[in-house]
Write an enzyme that holds these catalytic residues in place. Structure first.
Site, mmCIF file in Angstrom:
data_model
loop_
_atom_site.group_PDB
_atom_site.id
_atom_site.type_symbol
_atom_site.label_atom_id
_atom_site.label_comp_id
_atom_site.label_asym_id
_atom_site.label_seq_id
_atom_site.Cartn_x
_atom_site.Cartn_y
_atom_site.Cartn_z
ATOM 1 N N HIS A 240 -22.358 3.673 13.815
ATOM 2 C CA HIS A 240 -22.180 4.754 12.699
ATOM 3 C C HIS A 240 -21.028 5.705 13.149
ATOM 4 O O HIS A 240 -19.910 5.708 12.455
ATOM 5 C CB HIS A 240 -23.277 5.551 12.636
ATOM 6 C CG HIS A 240 -24.232 4.697 11.981
ATOM 7 N ND1 HIS A 240 -24.631 3.732 11.496
ATOM 8 C CD2 HIS A 240 -25.944 5.042 12.548
ATOM 9 C CE1 HIS A 240 -25.641 3.253 11.296
ATOM 10 N NE2 HIS A 240 -26.492 4.080 12.057
ATOM 11 N N ASP B 159 -23.568 -1.382 7.972
ATOM 12 C CA ASP B 159 -23.729 -0.007 8.700
ATOM 13 C C ASP B 159 -23.593 1.006 7.570
ATOM 14 O O ASP B 159 -22.891 1.344 6.900
ATOM 15 C CB ASP B 159 -22.503 0.302 9.469
ATOM 16 C CG ASP B 159 -22.260 1.512 10.441
ATOM 17 O OD1 ASP B 159 -23.024 2.529 9.802
ATOM 18 O OD2 ASP B 159 -22.101 1.348 11.489
ATOM 19 N N HIS B 160 -24.906 1.551 7.168
ATOM 20 C CA HIS B 160 -25.074 2.331 6.144
ATOM 21 C C HIS B 160 -24.272 3.820 6.127
ATOM 22 O O HIS B 160 -23.878 4.313 5.076
ATOM 23 C CB HIS B 160 -26.564 2.863 6.117
ATOM 24 C CG HIS B 160 -27.059 3.948 6.795
ATOM 25 N ND1 HIS B 160 -27.478 3.868 8.312
ATOM 26 C CD2 HIS B 160 -27.302 5.364 6.746
ATOM 27 C CE1 HIS B 160 -27.828 4.946 8.697
ATOM 28 N NE2 HIS B 160 -27.706 5.930 7.834
HETATM 29 C C1 BG6 Z 1 -30.134 4.949 12.063
HETATM 30 C C2 BG6 Z 1 -30.690 5.130 12.916
HETATM 31 O O1 BG6 Z 1 -29.244 3.903 11.749
HETATM 32 O O2 BG6 Z 1 -29.548 6.242 11.389
HETATM 33 C C3 BG6 Z 1 -31.758 6.334 12.975
HETATM 34 O O3 BG6 Z 1 -31.511 4.040 13.715
HETATM 35 C C4 BG6 Z 1 -31.014 7.638 12.511
HETATM 36 O O4 BG6 Z 1 -32.242 6.701 14.368
HETATM 37 C C5 BG6 Z 1 -30.258 7.327 11.110
HETATM 38 O O5 BG6 Z 1 -31.917 8.766 12.445
HETATM 39 C C6 BG6 Z 1 -29.575 8.321 10.636
HETATM 40 O O6 BG6 Z 1 -29.007 8.004 9.458
HETATM 41 P P1 BG6 Z 1 -28.510 9.032 8.489
HETATM 42 O O7 BG6 Z 1 -27.940 8.601 6.969
HETATM 43 O O8 BG6 Z 1 -29.904 10.021 7.998
HETATM 44 O O9 BG6 Z 1 -27.574 10.378 9.043
#
Ligand code: BG6
Length: 511
Positions: free
Chosen positions: A247, A184-185
């Site tokens: 997230h 989960d980034h």
């Molecule tokens: C991804 C989603 O996991 O996270 C995207 O699939 C979203 O829709 C993105 O834009 C948002 O990530 P960050 O790090 O740019 O907030």
């Protein structure tokens, strides 16, 4: 957990795809440049496209448009590229392919003296998440006799609770739970990790961090982009699945979990699981009262004119998929009993920003309330900015110099950019490095992913049955009016609409 990185080979399935080019290869290159990779290391890209090793290197290293300028100009590009190899596969689950892959890995292991240590990274469509591990099992690559084998799985991890359970079962029949890394980034973001440090490395927050002093907690994750060319994926997903189930519930867990007894994977992930178990289910008619779903219509965002979601590429004209969700919910445990939590996220909003706002209760008596128009226009808030302009601000009331007791909101702030001159590592670099070290702390555990689905499933059910309306908002605005109503009955409180910079906004000042 080991703190060093063993020699190993990183195998990226789906290596010719977007994620590999956009995030994974740049992240591995950053680790290489930073000296974090072991001396004995190789990367094998695998996918159905036909490439020679050289063509693969060309595409993902020398011609990779997602490398930043520093990466493109690095004198280490050439040496890095020599560590990259490619294996084409006919079908990801074919027995012949698995044998071919094994033979290739045996060769590379010998050539680079990596032993039989492997990380298999699944950057493929989710339908392959269970077939690839089975193919690896067939040739013993899931449990090499004289090495280790880890599996990294990208989101989406399941589509609902049942599919997440099925997937867990399939993966756990091939890999040990501790060798399954569900990425989960958001957990790789420094500022998300810093939520734990803020809470648990400082003595003065803890006594306040509960129902006695906190009036509400809100989390906003706003994006300016629409669905762009991802309509096909997004329409099946929607904002609740795409952002909240994973997230934002992870961010919530960092804000609200109990102190872990140690800063290790077992303790931290155990506390998160408890938190997810304490989420009060929202179901049936409560869904319409507590959750607002909405979709953007045509408008203008910072990025320019946007067509409506229904007119976006690969989106059906009558789609009811939500591009925005705002919700109010409760956590049923001692710490948080009665405290409302709010989460909202959406595409095509005015700013790209993620932040957590803790609003503290007002003092028991409004001593300066009727002084004049400045009085009591303050709130005690702690704003934790996850991105961009990473930092933290504490807002509180101070006396305006001069007659009477005029109170004005001021803030104390901290910015990450003042803490270090180093580049803050990209999420994927940090997470990949942890996996290489065998540390799953910042990865989601199987049972807690299921539990997070258990929280969102009843909402999805109610939507499917059309028990809650779909609202609309113009692209470039902060979302539908209905979201404001979630705050009804909570005095002095509402969504905090952030500005570009963390402390730019003096939204309570009436000077
Ligand atoms: C991804 C989603 O996991 O996270 C995207 O699939 C979203 O829709 C993105 O834009 C948002 O990530 P960050 O790090 O740019 O907030």
């Amino acid at each position: 957990m080991a703190n060093t990185v063993d020699p190993h080979i990183l195998i990226i399935y789906g290596a010719s795809g977007d994620l590999a080019q956009r995030k994974l290869i740049p992240a591995v290159f950053d680790l290489y440049r930073g000296g974090y990779l072991p001396d004995n290391f190789a990367l094998l890209g695998a996918s159905r496209t036909d490439f020679t090793d050289e063509a693969f290197r060309q595409k993902v290293v020398f011609e990779n448009e997602f490398f930043d300028d520093k990466q493109k100009e690095s004198d280490k590009l050439e040496a890095f590229s020599k560590l990259l190899f490619y294996q084409d596969l006919k079908a990801y689950d074919g027995a012949e392919d698995a044998k071919k892959l094994k033979a290739r890995l045996d060769d590379l292991s010998e050539q680079f003296s990596t032993g039989h240590n492997y990380i298999f990274y699944l950057s493929t469509p989710p339908k392959l998440y269970s077939t690839i591990p089975k193919a690896l099992e067939a040739v013993g690559l899931n449990k090499p006799e004289d090495g280790w084998s880890r599996l990294v799985v990208e989101k989406p991890f399941g589509y609902d609770e049942q599919s997440a359970k099925d997937l867990n079962e399939e993966l756990q029949s091939v890999f040990r739970e501790n060798d399954i890394y569900r990425i989960d980034h958001y957990l790789g973001k420094e500022t998300v990790q810093n939520l734990l440090v803020t809470r648990f490395a400082n003595g003065f927050f803890e006594p306040l961090w509960n129902r006695n002093y906190i009036q509400s907690v809100q989390i906003t994750a706003a994006e300016t982009v629409g669905v762009g060319s991802r309509g096909g994926y997004y329409d099946e997903s929607g904002a609740l699945r795409d952002m909240i189930q994973n997230h934002l519930l992870q961010v919530l867990a960092h804000v609200a979990m109990e102190p872990p007894i140690r800063a290790d994977a077992y303790s931290i992930r155990g506390e998160k699981m408890k938190l997810f178990q304490s989420l009060r289910e929202i179901k049936g008619e409560d869904v319409a009262k507590q959750v607002v779903r909405a979709q953007y219509t045509a408008g203008e965002t910072k990025d320019g004119e946007v067509v409506s979601y229904r007119d976006a590429e690969d989106v059906p004209d009558d789609s009811n998929t939500e591009t925005y969700v705002a919700m109010k919910f409760f956590i049923d445990n001692w710490r948080w009993a009665g405290v409302p939590f709010f989460i909202r996220t959406g595409k095509c909003l005015p700013l790209k920003v993620t932040e957590v706002v803790i609003t503290f209760k007002n003092p028991p008596q409004a001593l300066f309330a009727n002084q004049d128009r400045y009085a009591m226009e303050c709130d005690n808030q702690l704003i934790m900015r996850i991105q961009p302009d990473e930092g933290m601000a504490m807002e509180f009331g101070m006396k305006v110099p001069g007659e009477g007791f005029r109170v004005k909101n001021v803030d104390m702030d901290f910015f990450y950019r003042d803490l270090t001159t180093k580049d803050v590592p990209e999420s994927y670099s940090r997470l990949l490095l942890d996996c290489m070290k065998g540390d799953p702390t910042l990865y989601a555990r199987g049972d807690s992913v299921e539990q997070a689905w258990a929280f969102v499933d009843p909402i999805l059910d109610a939507w499917k049955k059309n028990e809650a309306p779909l609202a609309f908002y113009e692209a470039g605005t902060w979302g539908p009016e209905e979201a404001e109503k979630l705050w009804d009955g909570i005095p002095h409180a509402n969504w905090r609409n952030p500005q570009e910079s963390l402390t730019e906004e003096k939204h309570y000042t009436k000077l």
